[in-house]
Design a protein around this motif. Structure first.
Motif, PDB file in Angstrom:
ATOM      1  N   PRO A 289      42.253  27.990  16.717  1.00  0.00           N
ATOM      2  CA  PRO A 289      43.511  27.464  16.646  1.00  0.00           C
ATOM      3  C   PRO A 289      44.363  28.348  17.522  1.00  0.00           C
ATOM      4  O   PRO A 289      43.991  29.594  17.893  1.00  0.00           O
ATOM      5  CB  PRO A 289      43.814  27.286  15.312  1.00  0.00           C
ATOM      6  CG  PRO A 289      43.155  28.604  14.769  1.00  0.00           C
ATOM      7  CD  PRO A 289      41.827  28.630  15.356  1.00  0.00           C
ATOM      8  N   ALA A 290      45.544  27.710  18.034  1.00  0.00           N
ATOM      9  CA  ALA A 290      46.679  28.485  18.797  1.00  0.00           C
ATOM     10  C   ALA A 290      46.980  29.679  17.942  1.00  0.00           C
ATOM     11  O   ALA A 290      47.247  29.769  16.754  1.00  0.00           O
ATOM     12  CB  ALA A 290      47.599  27.499  19.206  1.00  0.00           C
ATOM     13  N   GLY A 291      47.139  30.928  18.708  1.00  0.00           N
ATOM     14  CA  GLY A 291      47.654  31.974  17.993  1.00  0.00           C
ATOM     15  C   GLY A 291      46.434  32.727  17.308  1.00  0.00           C
ATOM     16  O   GLY A 291      46.903  33.982  16.777  1.00  0.00           O
TER      17      GLY A 291
ATOM     18  N   VAL B 117      40.799  41.686   3.993  1.00  0.00           N
ATOM     19  CA  VAL B 117      39.680  40.943   4.026  1.00  0.00           C
ATOM     20  C   VAL B 117      39.958  39.500   3.706  1.00  0.00           C
ATOM     21  O   VAL B 117      39.245  38.671   4.533  1.00  0.00           O
ATOM     22  CB  VAL B 117      38.830  41.503   2.654  1.00  0.00           C
ATOM     23  CG1 VAL B 117      37.559  40.816   2.550  1.00  0.00           C
ATOM     24  CG2 VAL B 117      38.418  42.831   3.200  1.00  0.00           C
ATOM     25  N   SER B 118      40.864  39.184   2.849  1.00  0.00           N
ATOM     26  CA  SER B 118      41.031  37.780   2.619  1.00  0.00           C
ATOM     27  C   SER B 118      41.605  37.063   3.791  1.00  0.00           C
ATOM     28  O   SER B 118      41.323  35.929   4.158  1.00  0.00           O
ATOM     29  CB  SER B 118      42.182  37.528   1.526  1.00  0.00           C
ATOM     30  OG  SER B 118      41.599  37.933   0.275  1.00  0.00           O
ATOM     31  N   LYS B 119      42.508  37.894   4.764  1.00  0.00           N
ATOM     32  CA  LYS B 119      42.730  37.008   5.947  1.00  0.00           C
ATOM     33  C   LYS B 119      41.663  36.830   6.872  1.00  0.00           C
ATOM     34  O   LYS B 119      41.628  36.039   7.624  1.00  0.00           O
ATOM     35  CB  LYS B 119      43.790  38.184   6.390  1.00  0.00           C
ATOM     36  CG  LYS B 119      45.169  38.166   6.083  1.00  0.00           C
ATOM     37  CD  LYS B 119      46.166  39.179   6.744  1.00  0.00           C
ATOM     38  CE  LYS B 119      47.536  39.341   5.751  1.00  0.00           C
ATOM     39  NZ  LYS B 119      48.308  40.255   6.844  1.00  0.00           N
ATOM     40  N   PHE B 120      40.706  37.944   6.915  1.00  0.00           N
ATOM     41  CA  PHE B 120      39.559  37.778   7.893  1.00  0.00           C
ATOM     42  C   PHE B 120      38.736  36.658   7.354  1.00  0.00           C
ATOM     43  O   PHE B 120      38.268  35.760   8.094  1.00  0.00           O
ATOM     44  CB  PHE B 120      38.630  39.015   7.907  1.00  0.00           C
ATOM     45  CG  PHE B 120      39.355  39.929   8.881  1.00  0.00           C
ATOM     46  CD1 PHE B 120      39.723  39.632  10.177  1.00  0.00           C
ATOM     47  CD2 PHE B 120      39.717  41.145   8.131  1.00  0.00           C
ATOM     48  CE1 PHE B 120      40.370  40.597  10.924  1.00  0.00           C
ATOM     49  CE2 PHE B 120      40.156  42.268   9.090  1.00  0.00           C
ATOM     50  CZ  PHE B 120      40.561  42.094  10.350  1.00  0.00           C
ATOM     51  N   GLU B 121      38.799  36.196   5.970  1.00  0.00           N
ATOM     52  CA  GLU B 121      37.938  35.127   5.515  1.00  0.00           C
ATOM     53  C   GLU B 121      38.615  33.803   5.960  1.00  0.00           C
ATOM     54  O   GLU B 121      37.931  32.911   6.307  1.00  0.00           O
ATOM     55  CB  GLU B 121      37.980  35.160   3.889  1.00  0.00           C
ATOM     56  CG  GLU B 121      37.052  36.324   3.430  1.00  0.00           C
ATOM     57  CD  GLU B 121      37.179  36.376   1.772  1.00  0.00           C
ATOM     58  OE1 GLU B 121      38.112  35.581   1.447  1.00  0.00           O
ATOM     59  OE2 GLU B 121      36.586  37.159   1.160  1.00  0.00           O
ATOM     60  N   ARG B 122      39.790  33.634   5.963  1.00  0.00           N
ATOM     61  CA  ARG B 122      40.452  32.586   6.568  1.00  0.00           C
ATOM     62  C   ARG B 122      40.462  32.304   7.976  1.00  0.00           C
ATOM     63  O   ARG B 122      40.195  31.492   8.542  1.00  0.00           O
ATOM     64  CB  ARG B 122      42.306  32.803   6.065  1.00  0.00           C
ATOM     65  CG  ARG B 122      42.453  32.743   4.633  1.00  0.00           C
ATOM     66  CD  ARG B 122      44.020  32.576   4.194  1.00  0.00           C
ATOM     67  NE  ARG B 122      44.790  33.651   4.640  1.00  0.00           N
ATOM     68  CZ  ARG B 122      45.103  34.513   3.880  1.00  0.00           C
ATOM     69  NH1 ARG B 122      44.332  34.774   2.610  1.00  0.00           N
ATOM     70  NH2 ARG B 122      45.829  35.364   4.458  1.00  0.00           N
ATOM     71  N   ALA B 123      40.423  33.543   8.656  1.00  0.00           N
ATOM     72  CA  ALA B 123      40.065  33.348  10.248  1.00  0.00           C
ATOM     73  C   ALA B 123      38.733  32.859  10.619  1.00  0.00           C
ATOM     74  O   ALA B 123      38.688  31.848  11.372  1.00  0.00           O
ATOM     75  CB  ALA B 123      40.353  34.762  10.905  1.00  0.00           C
TER      76      ALA B 123
ATOM     77  N   THR C 229      37.253  30.759   8.725  1.00  0.00           N
ATOM     78  CA  THR C 229      37.322  29.361   8.453  1.00  0.00           C
ATOM     79  C   THR C 229      38.098  28.684   9.401  1.00  0.00           C
ATOM     80  O   THR C 229      37.674  27.586   9.977  1.00  0.00           O
ATOM     81  CB  THR C 229      38.140  28.930   7.197  1.00  0.00           C
ATOM     82  OG1 THR C 229      37.385  29.709   6.016  1.00  0.00           O
ATOM     83  CG2 THR C 229      38.225  27.540   6.995  1.00  0.00           C
ATOM     84  N   ALA C 230      38.936  29.207  10.196  1.00  0.00           N
ATOM     85  CA  ALA C 230      39.876  28.685  11.264  1.00  0.00           C
ATOM     86  C   ALA C 230      38.854  28.657  12.733  1.00  0.00           C
ATOM     87  O   ALA C 230      39.063  27.874  13.389  1.00  0.00           O
ATOM     88  CB  ALA C 230      40.996  29.611  11.716  1.00  0.00           C
ATOM     89  N   ALA C 231      37.900  29.667  12.912  1.00  0.00           N
ATOM     90  CA  ALA C 231      37.462  29.842  14.000  1.00  0.00           C
ATOM     91  C   ALA C 231      35.622  29.933  13.536  1.00  0.00           C
ATOM     92  O   ALA C 231      35.217  30.979  13.684  1.00  0.00           O
ATOM     93  CB  ALA C 231      37.525  30.930  14.829  1.00  0.00           C
ATOM     94  N   PRO C 232      35.072  29.010  13.130  1.00  0.00           N
ATOM     95  CA  PRO C 232      33.809  29.038  12.469  1.00  0.00           C
ATOM     96  C   PRO C 232      32.862  29.580  13.412  1.00  0.00           C
ATOM     97  O   PRO C 232      31.532  29.961  13.009  1.00  0.00           O
ATOM     98  CB  PRO C 232      33.303  27.589  11.934  1.00  0.00           C
ATOM     99  CG  PRO C 232      34.418  26.907  12.745  1.00  0.00           C
ATOM    100  CD  PRO C 232      35.547  27.534  12.959  1.00  0.00           C
ATOM    101  N   THR C 233      32.772  29.440  14.737  1.00  0.00           N
ATOM    102  CA  THR C 233      31.698  30.276  15.717  1.00  0.00           C
ATOM    103  C   THR C 233      32.037  31.373  16.097  1.00  0.00           C
ATOM    104  O   THR C 233      31.188  31.858  17.047  1.00  0.00           O
ATOM    105  CB  THR C 233      31.840  29.007  16.924  1.00  0.00           C
ATOM    106  OG1 THR C 233      33.153  29.143  17.796  1.00  0.00           O
ATOM    107  CG2 THR C 233      31.495  27.552  16.381  1.00  0.00           C
TER     108      THR C 233
END
Length: 226
Positions: free
Chosen positions: A25-27, A52-58, A60-64
């Motif tokens: 996603p953008a940003g 670590v939770s932020k990286f988990e969300r990242a 999900t946002a960029a699954p590849t």
């Protein structure tokens, strides 16, 4: 033939990077860069868990993209080193770190970096119970770092983690500070020449290595003053 192989590898890497950027996603890059900076700027276990939770969300946002899973694993590793929780809880964090590392490998992450982090996780396992685990995990650290060196001998983090392994190995088994010093010096040389493959690529370890080498200098100064 060698030139053709290198060209194909470069094209494949470029296509992979383009695919990651296309699905992010953008940003996303800015958010990852800021979160990596946070990760490298704290030793507080509670903050590390939030990061670590932020990286988990990242992830999900960029699954590849393999990097969120990689940094999730690294953050969990740092949490294990910093927390005062019991051994079972620390092992649980390392189980989660290895699961994230497996995901990063599935996404075709940088194999040398993944192997180094695996070695560091083994080192953390050893540190939880050195007397009971040294025979198993000291060997595993050496094996996996040997593999990392085979993939990319210029990776400076190999020499930091391997040096740590030797540093804390008893002298009677070929370890100790003096045996580890050449590895730390090799790491310093490698860091001086190292260029991350991208702004978000792994780039940790240089401060820890400098701290190790400074301790040698301070010890030499104390000995000279006696």
């Amino acid at each position: 033939m060698k030139t053709l192989i290198l060209l194909l590898a470069f094209v494949a890497a470029s296509l992979s990077a383009s695919a990651q950027q296309a699905t992010a996603p953008a940003g996303y890059s800015e958010m990852m860069a800021a979160t990596i900076t946070e990760l490298n700027s704290t030793g507080d276990p509670a903050q590390l868990k939030q990061i670590v939770s932020k990286f988990e969300r990242a992830a999900t946002a960029a699954p590849t993209d393999w990097l969120p899973a990689y940094y999730q694993a690294y953050g969990l590793l740092l949490t294990t080193f910093q927390t005062k929780e019991d051994a079972a809880t620390k092992d649980k964090y390392l189980d989660q770190a290895e699961a994230a590392l497996t995901q990063a490998r599935k996404l075709r992450g940088d194999e040398s970096e993944l192997l180094v982090l695996q070695g560091y996780i083994y080192q953390a396992r050893l540190g939880i119970s050195p007397m009971d685990r040294s025979a198993k995990y000291s060997r595993l650290v050496s094996e996996v770092l040997g593999q990392a060196k085979g993939v990319n001998p210029t990776n400076p983090r190999i020499y930091l983690v391997l040096g740590n392994n030797i540093y804390f190995t008893p002298k009677m088994f070929g370890g100790g500070p003096e045996a580890a010093k050449p590895l730390f010096e090799e790491g310093k040389t490698r860091f001086a020449a190292y260029q991350p493959s991208s702004p978000l690529a792994p780039n940790w370890g240089e401060r820890q290595l400098a701290s190790r080498l400074k301790a040698y200098e301070q010890s030499a100064g104390v000995q000279a003053a006696k």
